[in-house]
Design a protein around this motif. Structure first.
Motif, PDB file in Angstrom:
ATOM      1  N   GLN A  99     -18.773  65.080  -5.070  1.00 50.73           N
ATOM      2  CA  GLN A  99     -19.423  64.672  -3.834  1.00 50.73           C
ATOM      3  C   GLN A  99     -20.670  63.836  -4.112  1.00 50.73           C
ATOM      4  OE1 GLN A  99     -20.153  68.103  -1.410  1.00 50.73           O
ATOM      5  NE2 GLN A  99     -18.002  68.720  -1.351  1.00 50.73           N
ATOM      6  N   LEU A 100     -21.385  64.154  -5.168  1.00 53.26           N
ATOM      7  CA  LEU A 100     -22.573  63.371  -5.515  1.00 53.26           C
ATOM      8  C   LEU A 100     -22.205  61.951  -5.939  1.00 53.26           C
ATOM      9  CD1 LEU A 100     -24.553  66.072  -7.532  1.00 53.26           C
ATOM     10  CD2 LEU A 100     -25.133  65.179  -5.275  1.00 53.26           C
ATOM     11  N   LEU A 101     -21.061  61.792  -6.564  1.00 56.17           N
ATOM     12  CA  LEU A 101     -20.672  60.472  -7.060  1.00 56.17           C
ATOM     13  C   LEU A 101     -19.837  59.691  -6.055  1.00 56.17           C
ATOM     14  CD1 LEU A 101     -19.779  61.268 -10.782  1.00 56.17           C
ATOM     15  CD2 LEU A 101     -21.929  60.406  -9.857  1.00 56.17           C
ATOM     16  N   PHE A 102     -18.929  60.350  -5.324  1.00 58.12           N
ATOM     17  CA  PHE A 102     -17.981  59.652  -4.464  1.00 58.12           C
ATOM     18  C   PHE A 102     -18.108  60.004  -2.987  1.00 58.12           C
ATOM     19  CE2 PHE A 102     -15.960  60.169  -8.647  1.00 58.12           C
ATOM     20  CZ  PHE A 102     -15.746  58.842  -8.973  1.00 58.12           C
ATOM     21  N   GLY A 103     -18.966  60.943  -2.627  1.00 62.99           N
ATOM     22  CA  GLY A 103     -19.036  61.374  -1.243  1.00 62.99           C
ATOM     23  C   GLY A 103     -18.075  62.515  -0.971  1.00 62.99           C
ATOM     24  N   PHE A 104     -18.226  63.104   0.211  1.00 69.71           N
ATOM     25  CA  PHE A 104     -17.399  64.279   0.508  1.00 69.71           C
ATOM     26  C   PHE A 104     -16.142  63.922   1.298  1.00 69.71           C
ATOM     27  CE2 PHE A 104     -19.990  63.672   4.203  1.00 69.71           C
ATOM     28  CZ  PHE A 104     -19.248  64.110   5.277  1.00 69.71           C
ATOM     29  N   GLN A 105     -15.963  62.642   1.664  1.00 67.35           N
ATOM     30  CA  GLN A 105     -14.779  62.264   2.430  1.00 67.35           C
ATOM     31  C   GLN A 105     -13.819  61.375   1.654  1.00 67.35           C
ATOM     32  OE1 GLN A 105     -16.596  60.594   6.074  1.00 67.35           O
ATOM     33  NE2 GLN A 105     -15.718  62.314   7.183  1.00 67.35           N
ATOM     34  N   TYR A 106     -14.266  60.761   0.571  1.00 70.21           N
ATOM     35  CA  TYR A 106     -13.375  59.888  -0.178  1.00 70.21           C
ATOM     36  C   TYR A 106     -12.276  60.741  -0.824  1.00 70.21           C
ATOM     37  CZ  TYR A 106     -12.085  55.621  -2.638  1.00 70.21           C
ATOM     38  OH  TYR A 106     -11.423  54.498  -3.069  1.00 70.21           O
ATOM     39  N   PRO A 107     -11.012  60.381  -0.645  1.00 72.83           N
ATOM     40  CA  PRO A 107      -9.913  61.232  -1.151  1.00 72.83           C
ATOM     41  C   PRO A 107     -10.010  61.436  -2.661  1.00 72.83           C
ATOM     42  CG  PRO A 107      -9.074  59.563   0.368  1.00 72.83           C
ATOM     43  CD  PRO A 107     -10.495  59.215   0.098  1.00 72.83           C
ATOM     44  N   SER A 108      -9.898  62.682  -3.082  1.00 76.23           N
ATOM     45  CA  SER A 108     -10.047  62.998  -4.500  1.00 76.23           C
ATOM     46  C   SER A 108      -8.933  62.397  -5.346  1.00 76.23           C
ATOM     47  CB  SER A 108     -10.076  64.522  -4.694  1.00 76.23           C
ATOM     48  OG  SER A 108      -8.890  65.116  -4.185  1.00 76.23           O
ATOM     49  N   GLU A 109      -7.745  62.202  -4.760  1.00 73.40           N
ATOM     50  CA  GLU A 109      -6.660  61.630  -5.544  1.00 73.40           C
ATOM     51  C   GLU A 109      -6.865  60.136  -5.799  1.00 73.40           C
ATOM     52  OE1 GLU A 109      -5.308  61.815  -1.190  1.00 73.40           O
ATOM     53  OE2 GLU A 109      -6.424  63.034  -2.642  1.00 73.40           O
ATOM     54  N   TRP A 112      -9.799  57.468  -9.089  1.00 75.81           N
ATOM     55  CA  TRP A 112      -9.553  56.499 -10.158  1.00 75.81           C
ATOM     56  C   TRP A 112      -9.804  55.070  -9.681  1.00 75.81           C
ATOM     57  CZ3 TRP A 112      -5.926  52.676  -9.509  1.00 75.81           C
ATOM     58  CH2 TRP A 112      -5.025  52.830  -8.464  1.00 75.81           C
ATOM     59  N   ARG A 113      -9.707  54.825  -8.389  1.00 75.61           N
ATOM     60  CA  ARG A 113      -9.862  53.461  -7.897  1.00 75.61           C
ATOM     61  C   ARG A 113     -11.300  52.961  -7.998  1.00 75.61           C
ATOM     62  NH1 ARG A 113      -6.288  53.950  -2.457  1.00 75.61           N
ATOM     63  NH2 ARG A 113      -7.821  52.420  -1.760  1.00 75.61           N
ATOM     64  N   PRO A 114     -12.316  53.636  -7.462  1.00 75.68           N
ATOM     65  CA  PRO A 114     -13.689  53.164  -7.697  1.00 75.68           C
ATOM     66  C   PRO A 114     -14.107  53.242  -9.157  1.00 75.68           C
ATOM     67  CG  PRO A 114     -13.702  55.272  -6.541  1.00 75.68           C
ATOM     68  CD  PRO A 114     -12.291  54.792  -6.539  1.00 75.68           C
ATOM     69  N   LEU A 228     -16.733  56.279   2.476  1.00 74.19           N
ATOM     70  CA  LEU A 228     -17.480  55.977   1.255  1.00 74.19           C
ATOM     71  C   LEU A 228     -18.764  56.785   1.239  1.00 74.19           C
ATOM     72  CD1 LEU A 228     -17.123  52.080   1.230  1.00 74.19           C
ATOM     73  CD2 LEU A 228     -15.657  53.759   0.115  1.00 74.19           C
ATOM     74  N   GLY A 229     -19.202  57.183   0.052  1.00 68.39           N
ATOM     75  CA  GLY A 229     -20.429  57.958  -0.028  1.00 68.39           C
ATOM     76  C   GLY A 229     -20.850  58.185  -1.466  1.00 68.39           C
ATOM     77  N   GLY A 230     -21.893  58.967  -1.637  1.00 68.61           N
ATOM     78  CA  GLY A 230     -22.393  59.304  -2.959  1.00 68.61           C
ATOM     79  C   GLY A 230     -23.022  58.122  -3.671  1.00 68.61           C
ATOM     80  N   PHE A 231     -23.171  58.279  -4.972  1.00 67.90           N
ATOM     81  CA  PHE A 231     -23.769  57.217  -5.781  1.00 67.90           C
ATOM     82  C   PHE A 231     -22.901  55.965  -5.788  1.00 67.90           C
ATOM     83  CE2 PHE A 231     -25.123  55.369  -9.919  1.00 67.90           C
ATOM     84  CZ  PHE A 231     -26.468  55.196  -9.595  1.00 67.90           C
ATOM     85  N   PHE A 384     -23.753  58.529   4.061  1.00 65.12           N
ATOM     86  CA  PHE A 384     -23.967  59.597   3.088  1.00 65.12           C
ATOM     87  C   PHE A 384     -23.935  59.030   1.672  1.00 65.12           C
ATOM     88  CE2 PHE A 384     -22.437  61.905   6.805  1.00 65.12           C
ATOM     89  CZ  PHE A 384     -23.414  62.899   6.907  1.00 65.12           C
ATOM     90  N   ASP A 385     -25.020  58.376   1.304  1.00 67.04           N
ATOM     91  CA  ASP A 385     -25.185  57.947  -0.083  1.00 67.04           C
ATOM     92  C   ASP A 385     -25.591  59.144  -0.920  1.00 67.04           C
ATOM     93  OD1 ASP A 385     -27.780  58.089   1.117  1.00 67.04           O
ATOM     94  OD2 ASP A 385     -28.547  56.988  -0.621  1.00 67.04           O
ATOM     95  N   LEU A 386     -26.107  58.906  -2.125  1.00 63.54           N
ATOM     96  CA  LEU A 386     -26.466  60.022  -3.007  1.00 63.54           C
ATOM     97  C   LEU A 386     -27.527  60.915  -2.372  1.00 63.54           C
ATOM     98  CD1 LEU A 386     -26.231  61.447  -5.712  1.00 63.54           C
ATOM     99  CD2 LEU A 386     -27.873  59.827  -6.652  1.00 63.54           C
ATOM    100  N   VAL A 387     -28.593  60.315  -1.863  1.00 64.45           N
ATOM    101  CA  VAL A 387     -29.653  61.107  -1.223  1.00 64.45           C
ATOM    102  C   VAL A 387     -29.148  61.719   0.081  1.00 64.45           C
ATOM    103  CG1 VAL A 387     -31.969  60.997  -0.233  1.00 64.45           C
ATOM    104  CG2 VAL A 387     -31.451  59.720  -2.310  1.00 64.45           C
ATOM    105  N   GLY A 388     -28.335  60.975   0.831  1.00 61.98           N
ATOM    106  CA  GLY A 388     -27.784  61.529   2.058  1.00 61.98           C
ATOM    107  C   GLY A 388     -26.878  62.724   1.806  1.00 61.98           C
TER     108      GLY A 388
END
Length: 438
Positions: A99-109, A112-114, A228-231, A384-388
């Motif tokens: 979640q810190l790197l990719f956000g809490f909504q970006y699909p975990s599967e 590999w794309r970002p 999109l989210g996180g760092f 929701f970026d890293l700080v968000g």
């Protein structure tokens, strides 16, 4: 000859005495410490005080880090494991790193794309940052923005393809008008690129998804910008806005020095207005008002609106930095270009801008570093970026409510690595381009 006379003749050596090594106190670490830490009594006192302060800080920080816990699932379990001892609860990082790197909504599967886009970014940036590499690699650099867009957002492949055709059309317009007017060619090319860009549907990235999760006619599922989210979001905003703001800032700086009154007035008003408005105000404008400037049927997502506003903000500051570089050039450079029979576009591209940009490197890097750190302000408009992510979903959860230093320290470390890398590269580039001191 008597023995007395033989002993009175001076002795002359036939071989040179080997050089003696310098005294230990005049070389190596001891010499450095004497010159930098203990040169004067005042410096010695300040050095001792500083060593004591560092000792006090490390005496608290090191046990907190070394006793850290990484395997628990909540803050209460961390405190049970520590049993009153001083220690960090790094378990929040090991559990919420995604979640810190990719956000809490970006699909975990699709992580590999970002990740692949980030690796390709370093490959694409290499021929731009290190100009000793083959120039043919710039072809991949030009294609990278469209590849990265398709990887991160997904959707039909024709969207980035049509956008690429739009920029090719803009380049052709620039080539057509560059002999007559540099400003007309540049802004004409941007206009042509934007028209084909818009017609290609770039402004509607949230494409509909069918029942199989496959969009359009390609196999890469779409991911809406709101996920999109996180760092990752900070990196995307920083790289995109810095890349766009540098050429726009160059055009604004040249326009401000233009002899055509209309272009000069437009550039001056734009630069002074944007520099007089806080970035957070522009972000609220991007969130609330900017969509009214587009056709009612268009669905301009928040990410694109934020990119437009941050790019405008950074372009104004970079324009002033480059204007300072242009003002630092002696008048003889312009006269030399005129004596060679060069027109305005040729003189600017071959003589004026290379020298002005070299002078402006520290200022441009300063703006880039500040802009990258300012991307954390998007958290105030519900991005929701890293700080968000830290302020919102993670600290709002009951498991990790109360964990501050670990999360904020991790965020500070990530930003420090990126900003320090930019700073070190700029210093290397300045040394590489310091031809006037050779």
């Amino acid at each position: 000859m008597s023995d007395t006379h033989a002993h009175s003749v001076a002795f002359v050596r036939e071989t040179e005495i080997p050089a003696s090594p310098p005294p230990y106190a005049a070389t190596g670490p001891v010499k450095w410490m004497r010159e930098n830490l203990f040169a004067t009594p005042a410096n010695a006192l300040l050095t001792l005080v500083s060593i004591y302060v560092v000792y006090l800080v490390l005496a608290v920080v090191l046990p907190w880090i070394l006793n850290g816990v990484w395997t628990t699932s909540s803050l209460s379990e961390c405190r049970e494991v520590l049993q009153g001892k001083t220690g960090a609860c790094f378990s929040v990082l090991s559990e919420r790193w995604n979640q810190l790197l990719f956000g809490f909504q970006y699909p975990s599967e699709f992580y590999w794309r970002p990740t692949l886009a980030l690796v390709l970014f370093f490959i694409a940036a290499a021929p731009v940052l290190f100009f000793d590499l083959p120039r043919k690699l710039l072809i991949f650099t030009a294609l990278f923005p469209f590849i990265a867009y398709w990887l991160i957002w997904g959707g039909p492949v024709m969207v980035p393809v049509v956008a690429l055709l739009g920029f090719l059309g803009g380049f052709l317009v620039y080539q057509r008008f560059v002999q007559g007017s540099f400003a007309a060619g540049f802004f004409g090319g941007i206009f042509a690129a934007f028209v084909i860009w818009y017609l290609g549907g770039w402004l509607v990235p949230d494409a509909p998804v069918d029942s199989d999760g496959v969009v359009g006619n390609f196999l890469l599922p779409a991911v809406p910008s709101r996920q999109l989210g996180g760092f990752m979001l900070n990196m995307m905003l920083g790289v995109t806005c810095v890349s766009l703001s540098i050429p726009i800032g160059i055009a604004l700086a040249l326009g401000r020095q233009s002899s055509m009154p209309l272009i000069k007035i437009v550039c001056v008003v734009f630069i002074e207005f944007v520099r007089g408005v806080p970035l957070i105000t522009l972000l609220f404008v991007a969130s609330v008002m900017l969509s009214y400037f587009f056709p009612p049927e268009s669905n301009v997502d928040l990410f694109l609106r934020v990119v437009i506003m941050i790019t405008m903000f950074a372009s104004a500051y970079i324009a002033e930095v480059i204007r300072g570089g242009l003002a630092a050039l002696p008048k003889g450079q312009y006269e030399g270009a005129d004596s060679l029979g060069l027109d305005y576009a040729q003189a600017t591209r071959l003589i004026i801008l290379p020298q002005a940009l070299k002078i402006s490197i520290p200022g441009i890097v300063n703006v880039a570093v500040g802009l990258f750190k300012d991307t954390t302000l998007v958290s105030v408009i519900s991005m929701f970026d890293l700080v968000g992510m830290i302020r919102g979903p993670i600290l709002a959860s009951t498991e990790w409510n109360g964990v501050y230093w670990e999360l904020l320290g991790f965020a500070a470390l990530l930003f420090f690595v990126v900003c320090y890398g930019i700073s070190q590269y700029s210093q290397w580039l300045e040394r590489r381009l310091a031809t006037d001191h050779r």
